[in-house]
Write a protein that holds these residues in place. Structure first.
Motif, PDB file in Angstrom:
ATOM      1  N   ALA A 247       0.829  -1.207   0.000  1.00 13.56           N
ATOM      2  CA  ALA A 247       0.000   0.000   0.000  1.00 13.56           C
ATOM      3  C   ALA A 247       0.863   1.256   0.000  1.00 13.56           C
ATOM      4  O   ALA A 247       0.522   2.261  -0.646  1.00 13.56           O
ATOM      5  N   MET A 248       1.984   1.206   0.700  1.00 14.20           N
ATOM      6  CA  MET A 248       2.894   2.352   0.714  1.00 14.20           C
ATOM      7  C   MET A 248       3.452   2.626  -0.677  1.00 14.20           C
ATOM      8  O   MET A 248       3.585   3.790  -1.093  1.00 14.20           O
ATOM      9  N   LEU A 249       3.767   1.575  -1.417  1.00 12.69           N
ATOM     10  CA  LEU A 249       4.309   1.738  -2.763  1.00 12.69           C
ATOM     11  C   LEU A 249       3.256   2.240  -3.733  1.00 12.69           C
ATOM     12  O   LEU A 249       3.555   3.051  -4.622  1.00 12.69           O
ATOM     13  N   GLY A 344      14.303  -3.838 -12.104  1.00 20.17           N
ATOM     14  CA  GLY A 344      13.505  -4.093 -10.914  1.00 20.17           C
ATOM     15  C   GLY A 344      12.576  -2.939 -10.598  1.00 20.17           C
ATOM     16  O   GLY A 344      11.382  -3.126 -10.326  1.00 20.17           O
ATOM     17  N   ARG A 345      13.098  -1.725 -10.632  1.00 19.14           N
ATOM     18  CA  ARG A 345      12.278  -0.548 -10.323  1.00 19.14           C
ATOM     19  C   ARG A 345      11.150  -0.375 -11.335  1.00 19.14           C
ATOM     20  O   ARG A 345       9.977  -0.213 -10.954  1.00 19.14           O
ATOM     21  N   GLU A 349       7.116  -0.766 -10.642  1.00 18.81           N
ATOM     22  CA  GLU A 349       6.278   0.411 -10.926  1.00 18.81           C
ATOM     23  C   GLU A 349       5.135   0.060 -11.869  1.00 18.81           C
ATOM     24  O   GLU A 349       3.959   0.368 -11.604  1.00 18.81           O
ATOM     25  N   GLU A 350       5.470  -0.563 -12.981  1.00 18.57           N
ATOM     26  CA  GLU A 350       4.460  -0.853 -13.997  1.00 18.57           C
ATOM     27  C   GLU A 350       3.470  -1.919 -13.529  1.00 18.57           C
ATOM     28  O   GLU A 350       2.283  -1.854 -13.841  1.00 18.57           O
ATOM     29  N   PHE A 351       3.957  -2.880 -12.767  1.00 19.47           N
ATOM     30  CA  PHE A 351       3.053  -3.929 -12.267  1.00 19.47           C
ATOM     31  C   PHE A 351       2.035  -3.353 -11.287  1.00 19.47           C
ATOM     32  O   PHE A 351       0.830  -3.610 -11.402  1.00 19.47           O
TER      33      PHE A 351
END
Length: 383
Positions: A247-249, A344-345, A349-351
């Protein structure tokens, strides 16, 4: 007893790691013939001390015939000065600037596969996304035709496979590695005669031999794809198990780089690195004889309470002031670390942009059966 060939494929190895760190930090497995260092300070020191802990027999728990590395020189299985000479040549081409310029193409590749999963309402995170993204990124970089990519990826996977309770390398793995090697030799020879603007041509222009080109391509083609495949799948499972962190992400994407680093620390894709002692060396009152096999257990070191506060807690905002060592340390620090972090980033992000509330089908998770690689073969999920 630490035995990567029996339980680590199926179970959580971390309780065993903790027991060894606390009671047997210089562990000797007499049956399989290796020593294991599991404390952060010891793993860090051994990773720096290449003169005592040689890489010349390869990075696996098994000793690999050094003649293989003459045929296919890989930096990961070389010591200075040859390691430094080869790394210097490759670094002329594999530059941070070149890697930094790949972000838009990485995002386009990620979007292509995630669009398909979004339309389907979920699927296999590994088979339909995390195994394909790094494959396309690496093989595009290397100029590999699309028609060859899936077979090369399959050969890389099979080359790392191991069987339960068997310390030997299966015949299928040996055959797959031989086919992959032959492919890179043929590609290097073809491009030497017909240079282009691809990465391999630039390696040739940097004065690498065909053997060195094939070794580098085999290394980055396998390690580069496996690391990110496991990193992304591990993140997918961990964030499903820790919805507060997810949720934070979702709320603040600027936290994603920290989540990538914490995932690497918590579940490093490479659990250990193989070394050979070049001299008698004493650790924690036990002497490792010269010539014995040693594994520096990164997976254990990254959970050492001597180095991290509450190390078994998955915390994407962790700030211990202690760098994890999942991407190596010393002369063998991962040359592709910047690319792995970029993939990885962008992948996370996209997922999360498309699947902020996904659910992982825990009973049907399948782990890989590989020697030193920790991660999943299948991660089914739904929206």
């Amino acid at each position: 007893m630490l035995n990567p060939f029996s339980y680590a494929f199926h179970e959580d190895p971390y309780p065993t790691y903790k027991a060894l760190r606390d009671t047997d930090p210089c562990h000797h497995n007499q049956e399989l013939g290796f020593w294991a260092l599991t404390r952060y300070a010891d793993v860090l020191e051994a990773s720096r001390d290449w003169e005592t802990f040689s890489s010349a027999d390869g990075p696996m728990i098994e000793k690999i015939d050094r003649r293989y590395f003459e045929l296919l020189p890989m930096m990961i299985a070389l010591d200075p000065p040859r390691h430094d000479q080869l790394r210097s040549l490759v670094s002329r081409v594999f530059t941070p600037r070149r890697i930094g310029g790949l972000e838009e193409s990485v995002r386009v590749i990620a979007a292509k596969y995630l669009d398909e999963l979004e339309e389907a309402g979920g699927g296999d995170f590994v088979g339909s996304f995390s195994s394909l993204l790094p494959m396309d990124v690496i093989f595009t970089l290397l100029g590999v035709p699309e028609s060859d990519r899936r077979e090369l990826r399959r050969l890389a996977d099979v080359g790392l496979e191991r069987d339960d309770n068997d310390p030997g390398v299966p015949r299928r793995a040996t055959e797959a590695s031989a086919k992959s090697t032959a492919y890179w030799y043929e590609r290097a020879a073809m491009l030497r005669a017909n240079r282009g603007d691809d990465f391999i041509s630039h390696l040739i222009d940097a004065d690498l031999t065909d053997a060195e080109v094939a070794g580098f391509c085999g290394l980055i083609g396998a390690a580069g794809t496996e690391t990110v495949t496991k990193l992304l799948a591990n993140a997918c499972v961990l964030l499903a198990r820790h919805p507060d962190q997810r949720a934070m992400l979702v709320e603040d994407a600027s936290l994603i780089p920290g989540a990538v680093e914490e995932t690497l620390r918590y579940w490093p894709p490479s659990q250990y690195q193989g070394r050979t002692a070049t001299r008698d060396v004493t650790k924690h009152g036990r002497t490792i004889p010269a010539g014995d096999r040693v594994i520096v257990v990164t997976g254990a070191a990254n959970r050492d309470e001597r180095a991290y506060r509450d190390p078994d807690r998955y915390d994407i905002t962790r700030d211990d002031g202690q760098q994890h060592i999942s991407l190596g340390h010393g002369i063998h620090f991962c040359l592709g670390a910047a690319l792995a972090r970029l993939e990885g980033r962008v992948g996370v992000e996209e997922f999360l942009r498309r699947f902020p509330d996904y659910t992982v089908d825990e009973p049907n998770l399948v782990r890989v059966h590989m020697s030193n690689v920790h991660g999943f073969e299948h991660v089914p999920f739904t929206t």
